[in-house]
Structures are given as C-alpha cells and as structure tokens.
Motif scaffolding. Structure first.
Motif, PDB file in Angstrom:
ATOM      1  N   THR B  48       0.863  -1.385  -0.075  1.00  0.00           N
ATOM      2  CA  THR B  48       0.237   0.024   0.290  1.00  0.00           C
ATOM      3  C   THR B  48       0.857   1.451  -0.289  1.00  0.00           C
ATOM      4  OG1 THR B  48      -1.923  -0.982   1.276  1.00  0.00           O
ATOM      5  CG2 THR B  48      -1.783   0.773   1.305  1.00  0.00           C
ATOM      6  N   ALA B  49       0.836   2.109  -1.137  1.00  0.00           N
ATOM      7  CA  ALA B  49       1.504   3.105  -1.372  1.00  0.00           C
ATOM      8  C   ALA B  49       0.425   4.637  -0.532  1.00  0.00           C
ATOM      9  CB  ALA B  49       1.872   3.569  -2.491  1.00  0.00           C
ATOM     10  N   ASN B  50       0.969   4.802   0.747  1.00  0.00           N
ATOM     11  CA  ASN B  50       0.610   5.639   1.631  1.00  0.00           C
ATOM     12  C   ASN B  50       1.749   7.114   1.253  1.00  0.00           C
ATOM     13  OD1 ASN B  50      -0.377   3.717   3.358  1.00  0.00           O
ATOM     14  ND2 ASN B  50       1.761   3.273   4.080  1.00  0.00           N
ATOM     15  N   GLN B  51       0.550   8.512   0.657  1.00  0.00           N
ATOM     16  CA  GLN B  51       1.790   9.742   0.403  1.00  0.00           C
ATOM     17  C   GLN B  51       2.462  10.324   1.905  1.00  0.00           C
ATOM     18  OE1 GLN B  51       0.952  13.103   1.140  1.00  0.00           O
ATOM     19  NE2 GLN B  51       2.422  13.564  -0.103  1.00  0.00           N
ATOM     20  N   PRO B  67      10.933  -1.470  -4.442  1.00  0.00           N
ATOM     21  CA  PRO B  67      10.714   0.220  -3.658  1.00  0.00           C
ATOM     22  C   PRO B  67       9.745   1.184  -3.751  1.00  0.00           C
ATOM     23  CG  PRO B  67      12.364  -0.487  -5.020  1.00  0.00           C
ATOM     24  CD  PRO B  67      12.137  -1.673  -5.257  1.00  0.00           C
ATOM     25  N   ILE B  68       8.903   1.646  -3.610  1.00  0.00           N
ATOM     26  CA  ILE B  68       7.951   2.528  -3.700  1.00  0.00           C
ATOM     27  C   ILE B  68       7.797   4.027  -3.881  1.00  0.00           C
ATOM     28  CG2 ILE B  68       5.538   3.062  -3.158  1.00  0.00           C
ATOM     29  CD1 ILE B  68       5.405  -0.407  -2.978  1.00  0.00           C
ATOM     30  N   SER B  69       7.422   4.164  -4.717  1.00  0.00           N
ATOM     31  CA  SER B  69       7.274   5.833  -4.191  1.00  0.00           C
ATOM     32  C   SER B  69       5.768   6.554  -4.281  1.00  0.00           C
ATOM     33  CB  SER B  69       7.716   6.549  -5.035  1.00  0.00           C
ATOM     34  OG  SER B  69       7.391   7.457  -6.414  1.00  0.00           O
ATOM     35  N   ARG B  70       5.658   7.451  -3.799  1.00  0.00           N
ATOM     36  CA  ARG B  70       4.051   8.389  -3.521  1.00  0.00           C
ATOM     37  C   ARG B  70       4.904   9.527  -3.497  1.00  0.00           C
ATOM     38  NH1 ARG B  70      -1.436   7.130  -2.182  1.00  0.00           N
ATOM     39  NH2 ARG B  70      -2.086   8.745  -3.494  1.00  0.00           N
ATOM     40  N   PRO B  71       5.393  10.326  -4.099  1.00  0.00           N
ATOM     41  CA  PRO B  71       5.193  11.735  -4.177  1.00  0.00           C
ATOM     42  C   PRO B  71       3.974  13.044  -3.853  1.00  0.00           C
ATOM     43  CG  PRO B  71       5.455  11.333  -6.252  1.00  0.00           C
ATOM     44  CD  PRO B  71       5.022   9.671  -5.772  1.00  0.00           C
ATOM     45  N   ASN B  72       3.298  12.560  -4.489  1.00  0.00           N
ATOM     46  CA  ASN B  72       2.010  13.095  -4.474  1.00  0.00           C
ATOM     47  C   ASN B  72       0.705  12.713  -3.775  1.00  0.00           C
ATOM     48  OD1 ASN B  72       0.309  12.932  -7.159  1.00  0.00           O
ATOM     49  ND2 ASN B  72       2.529  14.253  -7.497  1.00  0.00           N
ATOM     50  N   LEU B  73      -0.269  13.456  -3.891  1.00  0.00           N
ATOM     51  CA  LEU B  73      -1.521  12.632  -3.839  1.00  0.00           C
ATOM     52  C   LEU B  73      -2.468  12.011  -5.141  1.00  0.00           C
ATOM     53  CD1 LEU B  73      -3.194  14.410  -0.985  1.00  0.00           C
ATOM     54  CD2 LEU B  73      -2.561  12.294  -0.890  1.00  0.00           C
ATOM     55  N   THR B  74      -1.284  11.788  -5.831  1.00  0.00           N
ATOM     56  CA  THR B  74      -2.170  11.523  -6.805  1.00  0.00           C
ATOM     57  C   THR B  74      -1.462  10.576  -8.366  1.00  0.00           C
ATOM     58  OG1 THR B  74      -1.821  12.921  -8.533  1.00  0.00           O
ATOM     59  CG2 THR B  74      -3.499  13.751  -7.711  1.00  0.00           C
ATOM     60  N   THR B  77       4.730   5.507  -8.133  1.00  0.00           N
ATOM     61  CA  THR B  77       5.229   4.786  -9.057  1.00  0.00           C
ATOM     62  C   THR B  77       6.007   3.372  -7.707  1.00  0.00           C
ATOM     63  OG1 THR B  77       7.876   5.394  -8.201  1.00  0.00           O
ATOM     64  CG2 THR B  77       6.540   6.187 -10.056  1.00  0.00           C
ATOM     65  N   LEU B  78       6.054   2.482  -8.800  1.00  0.00           N
ATOM     66  CA  LEU B  78       7.091   0.839  -8.708  1.00  0.00           C
ATOM     67  C   LEU B  78       7.968   0.251  -8.840  1.00  0.00           C
ATOM     68  CD1 LEU B  78       5.923  -1.722  -6.786  1.00  0.00           C
ATOM     69  CD2 LEU B  78       4.837  -2.220  -8.583  1.00  0.00           C
ATOM     70  N   THR B  79       9.170   0.185  -8.348  1.00  0.00           N
ATOM     71  CA  THR B  79       9.723  -0.145  -9.037  1.00  0.00           C
ATOM     72  C   THR B  79      10.134  -2.143  -8.672  1.00  0.00           C
ATOM     73  OG1 THR B  79      11.171   1.692  -8.953  1.00  0.00           O
ATOM     74  CG2 THR B  79      12.684   0.125  -9.343  1.00  0.00           C
ATOM     75  N   VAL B  80      10.288  -2.306  -9.517  1.00  0.00           N
ATOM     76  CA  VAL B  80      10.802  -3.711  -9.418  1.00  0.00           C
ATOM     77  C   VAL B  80      12.431  -3.871 -10.031  1.00  0.00           C
ATOM     78  CG1 VAL B  80      10.211  -6.690 -10.524  1.00  0.00           C
ATOM     79  CG2 VAL B  80       8.799  -5.161 -10.858  1.00  0.00           C
ATOM     80  N   SER B  81      13.470  -4.694  -8.726  1.00  0.00           N
ATOM     81  CA  SER B  81      14.767  -4.416  -9.016  1.00  0.00           C
ATOM     82  C   SER B  81      15.645  -5.973  -8.551  1.00  0.00           C
ATOM     83  CB  SER B  81      14.982  -4.070  -7.183  1.00  0.00           C
ATOM     84  OG  SER B  81      14.213  -2.955  -7.512  1.00  0.00           O
ATOM     85  N   ASN B  82      16.310  -5.363  -9.888  1.00  0.00           N
ATOM     86  CA  ASN B  82      17.120  -7.165  -9.533  1.00  0.00           C
ATOM     87  C   ASN B  82      16.224  -8.034  -9.984  1.00  0.00           C
ATOM     88  OD1 ASN B  82      19.350  -9.062  -9.397  1.00  0.00           O
ATOM     89  ND2 ASN B  82      19.471  -9.233  -6.962  1.00  0.00           N
TER      90      ASN B  82
END
Lengths: 113, 112
Positions: B48-51, B67-74, B77-82
C-alpha cells in the motif's frame, strides 16, 4: 489470516445460468466485490455487497451472507463473451480509500455452445 | 469514479535489471495499492502506497525488491528491482472508492 476460496474452473452452456461461489474467512470485513477479467486485461467491476442479500444488475446478480462468510455471483442468459475469470475480493475494515482488497483464487468460466 | 493511467503497458527486460512502473490517478486519493498477478493466478497485494510516509508491504514482499514512491496524492511508482524470470507477471495499481475499486490497465512484464 485471510482465506478466500473459489472453484478453479467452471463450464456452462450459452443461454444457461451459472453460479460462482466464494467463501471467505478474513480478519474483518467491510464489503465484497466481484470482478470480471478477460485474459490480458485489467479487472472490470461487476458488483459490490456490504449487507446481506441479493444485488441485481442486469444479467448479473450477487448475493452475500456475512454470517456464513459466503457470496455468489449469478450469471444469467450466458453469452460467449462471458468466458473470463471471475474474482471475488473482500475489503478490510477502514474508511473510503484507506481499505485494501484481498482477492480470492479466481474462477475461470468457459461458456460453450 | 477514478481513472488510472498506468505505464508502460508491457516490457521485456533482461534479468538483473530494474523496471519502474508509473500510475497517475485523475483525482486525489489517500492510498494507492500495487498488485501482482502471476500467470494463471489471482491478484496478490504487494504493498500500500501512502502519501508522505513509507509504503506498507504485505508478507513476502520487501522494500529492497519492490521500492515504491508516492510523491503526491495522484501519483505512485513501483520498481521491480534486480529482476529474475520469476518476476514475470502483470503488475496493477489500484485505488479504492466507497463501492468500487479501480485499476490501471496493467503492466505485463516478461523477464528473459
């Protein structure tokens, strides 16, 4: 824990009626969703039940019994295009957009002539 | 209702590399959810990505791998690593309304 079971596969004839069952044992309940998913596509919303009883929407109906942890999706007048996977999902307790869904195992329905 | 734009729609990647998937929602939402759907399987919640705070990961999923980023409320990103071939799946982002959950179009990832 979360346990949501559906039959893996079902086959039915065009024009017939089919019932897809979903049983759940979850830590908390705040509604149950049914989704249709064609191969290679995102899930499409079909129905939502939060109270016991039957919700009817055209050829599709969904039933919920919270005391039994049981729901079914009823598809009437089956068409070939209804061949798809059907997913039930239970929403965890929470408010608005803050509650996650746990999906069942999914049922692949094949409609034949 | 909500409309979610997800990209890329598909990609073929070499093992050991990383792929970042983006989702843009047409309205502000508190939480966004990331799912994985392995071939022939149902949807499994990754996190779950929380702002404004770190993502909450489900059992079996870790931040180093997803790793997940949630820079704002709209946006999220989800990264699938290695990546390895076992990561070949469809990845979906989702937001939940009062009576419906909405999904992006999905990202079909193949790792070779």
């Amino acid at each position: 824990g979360q346990n949501i079971d559906q039959p893996t596969e079902m086959t039915a004839t065009e024009g017939a009626i089919v019932q897809i069952n979903c049983t759940y044992q979850t830590s908390g309940f705040n509604g149950l969703f049914w989704y249709q998913q064609h191969a290679g596509e995102a899930p499409t919303f079909l129905s939502y039940n939060v109270l016991d009883g039957l919700e009817e929407k055209g050829r599709f109906s969904s039933f919920l019994s919270r005391s039994k942890g049981y729901s079914y999706l009823l598809l009437k007048e089956l068409q070939m295009k209804d061949s798809a996977s059907y997913l039930c999902a239970v929403r965890a307790p929470g408010t608005g957009t803050a509650s996650k869904l746990t999906f069942g195992t999914g049922t692949r329905l094949q409609v034949t002539l | 209702s909500a409309v979610i734009s997800q990209k890329p729609s598909r990609d073929i990647c070499q093992r050991g590399t990383s792929l970042t998937i983006q989702c843009q929602v047409d309205s502000q939402v508190t939480m966004m959810f990331w799912y994985r759907q392995q071939p022939g399987q149902s949807l499994t919640l990754i996190a779950t990505a929380n702002q404004g705070s770190e993502a909450t990961y489900e059992s079996g999923f870790v931040i180093d791998k997803f790793p997940i980023s949630r820079p704002n409320l709209t946006f999220s990103t989800l990264t699938v690593s290695n990546m390895s071939p076992e990561d070949s799946s469809i990845y979906l982002c989702s937001v939940v309304g009062i009576t419906e959950a909405f999904f992006g179009q999905g990202t079909r990832l193949t790792v070779v």
